[in-house]
Design a protein around this motif. Structure first.
Motif, PDB file in Angstrom:
ATOM      1  N   ASP A   1       0.820  -1.211   0.000  1.00 16.50           N
ATOM      2  CA  ASP A   1       0.000   0.000   0.000  1.00 16.50           C
ATOM      3  C   ASP A   1       0.853   1.260   0.000  1.00 16.50           C
ATOM      4  OD1 ASP A   1      -2.253  -1.580   2.367  1.00 16.50           O
ATOM      5  OD2 ASP A   1      -2.223  -1.676   0.165  1.00 16.50           O
ATOM      6  N   GLU A   2       2.150   1.100   0.184  1.00 14.93           N
ATOM      7  CA  GLU A   2       3.036   2.269   0.176  1.00 14.93           C
ATOM      8  C   GLU A   2       3.035   2.872  -1.225  1.00 14.93           C
ATOM      9  OE1 GLU A   2       6.391   2.476   2.868  1.00 14.93           O
ATOM     10  OE2 GLU A   2       7.695   2.734   1.125  1.00 14.93           O
ATOM     11  N   ALA A   3       2.533   4.101  -1.326  1.00  9.44           N
ATOM     12  CA  ALA A   3       2.327   4.754  -2.617  1.00  9.44           C
ATOM     13  C   ALA A   3       1.836   6.171  -2.360  1.00  9.44           C
ATOM     14  CB  ALA A   3       1.285   3.997  -3.450  1.00  9.44           C
ATOM     15  N   ASP A   4       1.637   6.908  -3.432  1.00  4.91           N
ATOM     16  CA  ASP A   4       0.995   8.217  -3.356  1.00  4.91           C
ATOM     17  C   ASP A   4      -0.489   8.046  -3.645  1.00  4.91           C
ATOM     18  OD1 ASP A   4       3.856   9.700  -4.978  1.00  4.91           O
ATOM     19  OD2 ASP A   4       3.398   9.591  -2.844  1.00  4.91           O
ATOM     20  N   TYR A   5      -1.317   8.824  -2.939  1.00  2.00           N
ATOM     21  CA  TYR A   5      -2.755   8.752  -3.112  1.00  2.00           C
ATOM     22  C   TYR A   5      -3.300  10.144  -3.406  1.00  2.00           C
ATOM     23  CZ  TYR A   5      -2.403   4.038  -1.297  1.00  2.00           C
ATOM     24  OH  TYR A   5      -2.060   2.708  -1.127  1.00  2.00           O
ATOM     25  N   TYR A   6      -4.192  10.204  -4.388  1.00  4.39           N
ATOM     26  CA  TYR A   6      -4.782  11.471  -4.797  1.00  4.39           C
ATOM     27  C   TYR A   6      -6.305  11.360  -4.803  1.00  4.39           C
ATOM     28  CZ  TYR A   6      -0.124  12.570  -6.593  1.00  4.39           C
ATOM     29  OH  TYR A   6       1.221  12.814  -6.706  1.00  4.39           O
ATOM     30  N   CYS A   7      -6.963  12.342  -4.216  1.00  3.37           N
ATOM     31  CA  CYS A   7      -8.408  12.427  -4.386  1.00  3.37           C
ATOM     32  C   CYS A   7      -8.688  13.255  -5.644  1.00  3.37           C
ATOM     33  CB  CYS A   7      -9.089  13.034  -3.170  1.00  3.37           C
ATOM     34  SG  CYS A   7      -8.560  14.707  -2.724  1.00  3.37           S
ATOM     35  N   ASN A   8      -9.906  13.128  -6.125  1.00  2.00           N
ATOM     36  CA  ASN A   8     -10.305  13.825  -7.342  1.00  2.00           C
ATOM     37  C   ASN A   8     -11.793  14.118  -7.242  1.00  2.00           C
ATOM     38  OD1 ASN A   8      -9.874  14.592 -10.258  1.00  2.00           O
ATOM     39  ND2 ASN A   8     -11.369  12.984 -10.562  1.00  2.00           N
ATOM     40  N   SER A   9     -12.184  15.307  -7.623  1.00  2.09           N
ATOM     41  CA  SER A   9     -13.600  15.664  -7.565  1.00  2.09           C
ATOM     42  C   SER A   9     -14.011  16.414  -8.810  1.00  2.09           C
ATOM     43  CB  SER A   9     -13.875  16.523  -6.331  1.00  2.09           C
ATOM     44  OG  SER A   9     -15.221  16.981  -6.317  1.00  2.09           O
ATOM     45  N   LEU A  10     -15.260  16.252  -9.161  1.00  2.00           N
ATOM     46  CA  LEU A  10     -15.844  17.108 -10.178  1.00  2.00           C
ATOM     47  C   LEU A  10     -15.930  18.517  -9.606  1.00  2.00           C
ATOM     48  CD1 LEU A  10     -17.147  16.894 -13.011  1.00  2.00           C
ATOM     49  CD2 LEU A  10     -19.342  16.662 -11.860  1.00  2.00           C
ATOM     50  N   ARG A  11     -15.574  19.501 -10.410  1.00  2.41           N
ATOM     51  CA  ARG A  11     -15.725  20.914 -10.044  1.00  2.41           C
ATOM     52  C   ARG A  11     -16.129  21.617 -11.334  1.00  2.41           C
ATOM     53  NH1 ARG A  11     -10.609  24.252  -8.025  1.00  2.41           N
ATOM     54  NH2 ARG A  11     -11.002  23.363  -5.980  1.00  2.41           N
ATOM     55  N   GLY A  12     -17.406  21.560 -11.636  1.00  2.00           N
ATOM     56  CA  GLY A  12     -17.827  21.977 -12.960  1.00  2.00           C
ATOM     57  C   GLY A  12     -17.099  21.049 -13.914  1.00  2.00           C
ATOM     58  N   ARG A  13     -16.426  21.553 -14.881  1.00  2.00           N
ATOM     59  CA  ARG A  13     -15.568  20.730 -15.747  1.00  2.00           C
ATOM     60  C   ARG A  13     -14.273  21.485 -15.925  1.00  2.00           C
ATOM     61  NH1 ARG A  13     -17.973  16.328 -18.564  1.00  2.00           N
ATOM     62  NH2 ARG A  13     -19.653  15.660 -17.193  1.00  2.00           N
ATOM     63  N   PRO A  14     -13.081  20.897 -16.003  1.00  2.00           N
ATOM     64  CA  PRO A  14     -13.021  19.442 -15.918  1.00  2.00           C
ATOM     65  C   PRO A  14     -13.145  18.950 -14.468  1.00  2.00           C
ATOM     66  CG  PRO A  14     -10.831  20.323 -16.308  1.00  2.00           C
ATOM     67  CD  PRO A  14     -11.761  21.475 -16.387  1.00  2.00           C
ATOM     68  N   TYR A  15     -12.051  18.618 -13.867  1.00  2.00           N
ATOM     69  CA  TYR A  15     -12.058  18.087 -12.512  1.00  2.00           C
ATOM     70  C   TYR A  15     -10.936  18.768 -11.732  1.00  2.00           C
ATOM     71  CZ  TYR A  15     -14.851  14.136 -14.243  1.00  2.00           C
ATOM     72  OH  TYR A  15     -15.834  13.354 -14.790  1.00  2.00           O
ATOM     73  N   VAL A  16     -10.785  18.386 -10.467  1.00  2.00           N
ATOM     74  CA  VAL A  16      -9.672  18.894  -9.676  1.00  2.00           C
ATOM     75  C   VAL A  16      -9.127  17.750  -8.823  1.00  2.00           C
ATOM     76  CG1 VAL A  16     -11.204  19.736  -7.844  1.00  2.00           C
ATOM     77  CG2 VAL A  16      -8.896  20.692  -8.097  1.00  2.00           C
ATOM     78  N   PHE A  17      -7.804  17.639  -8.798  1.00  2.00           N
ATOM     79  CA  PHE A  17      -7.136  16.649  -7.953  1.00  2.00           C
ATOM     80  C   PHE A  17      -6.814  17.246  -6.594  1.00  2.00           C
ATOM     81  CE2 PHE A  17      -6.491  12.922 -10.365  1.00  2.00           C
ATOM     82  CZ  PHE A  17      -6.190  13.252 -11.678  1.00  2.00           C
TER      83      PHE A  17
END
Lengths: 119, 109
Positions: B84-100
């Motif tokens: 599980d050792e790694a980088d993790y990123y969340c991502n969300s819709l914010r209108g378009r496109p998206y945001v990490f």
């Protein structure tokens, strides 16, 4: 099986133009969104642009509007990202990703294209 | 366009549980149930592990789970393993496109 294959690494001088490609297979190209993501060395992921080949609907992130251009050739299921005049700050890994229209997760990713801009 | 806020690093021992937060605004995380999480190992492309806040794609371990409250989403990894050792990123819709999100480095001690 969906596959996303990107073009190879590039080394360019500042001011030069460049087009990198993202060839897809295993699905109907026009039915999936294409996205390009930048990752600068040692940094996080950034959305650049998303594009829907069915109707060419395109959304650029504000930071990248006017800096790059996305295009596609539906006949060969390939998307492109293009720069007209590269800068050293464009040095990064660029990922192509795709998802079915109606999904809000990015399921399929290319291997990345490393672009190095250096005099 | 500002990124979603994540802690820079989180660590835990094997077998422990850890939680990574992802704070946005009422225009992204708080507005849409389209938060996804991506795992990225060094030199590899990102891989989606959670989508639509709390759903796992086929083949992803059930040790990964997601949730959301208000403008903050969370990823929990239970039974932490070396892989599980790694980088993790969340991502969300914010209108378009998206945001990490800004990304979180997970270290397994």
């Amino acid at each position: 099986e969906v596959q996303v294959v990107q073009s190879g690494a590039e080394v360019k001088n500042p001011g030069e133009s460049l087009r990198i490609s993202c060839q897809t297979s295993g699905y109907t190209f026009s039915s999936y969104w294409i996205g390009w993501v930048r990752q600068m060395p040692g940094k996080g992921l950034e959305w650049m642009v998303i594009f829907y080949p069915y109707n060419f609907e395109t959304f650029y992130s504000p930071s990248f509007e006017g800096q790059v251009t996305i295009s596609a050739d539906r006949s060969i299921s390939t998307a492109y990202l293009q720069w007209s005049s590269l800068k050293a700050s464009d040095t990064a890994m660029y990922y192509c990703t795709t998802t079915r229209d109606g999904n809000f997760r990015w399921d399929y990713w290319g291997q990345g294209t490393l672009v190095t801009v250096s005099p | 366009q500002s990124a979603l806020t994540q802690p820079a690093s989180v660590s835990g021992s094997p077998g422990q549980s850890i939680t990574i937060s992802c704070t946005g605004t009422s225009s992204d995380v708080g507005r849409y149930n389209y938060v996804s999480w991506y795992q990225q190992h060094p030199g590899k492309a990102p891989k989606v592990i959670i989508y639509d806040v709390n759903n796992r794609p086929s083949g992803v371990s059930d040790r990964f789970s997601g949730s959301k409250s208000g403008n903050t989403a969370s990823l929990t990894i239970s039974g932490l393993q070396a892989e599980d050792e790694a980088d993790y990123y969340c991502n969300s819709l914010r209108g378009r496109p998206y945001v990490f999100g800004t990304g979180t480095k997970v270290t397994v001690l």
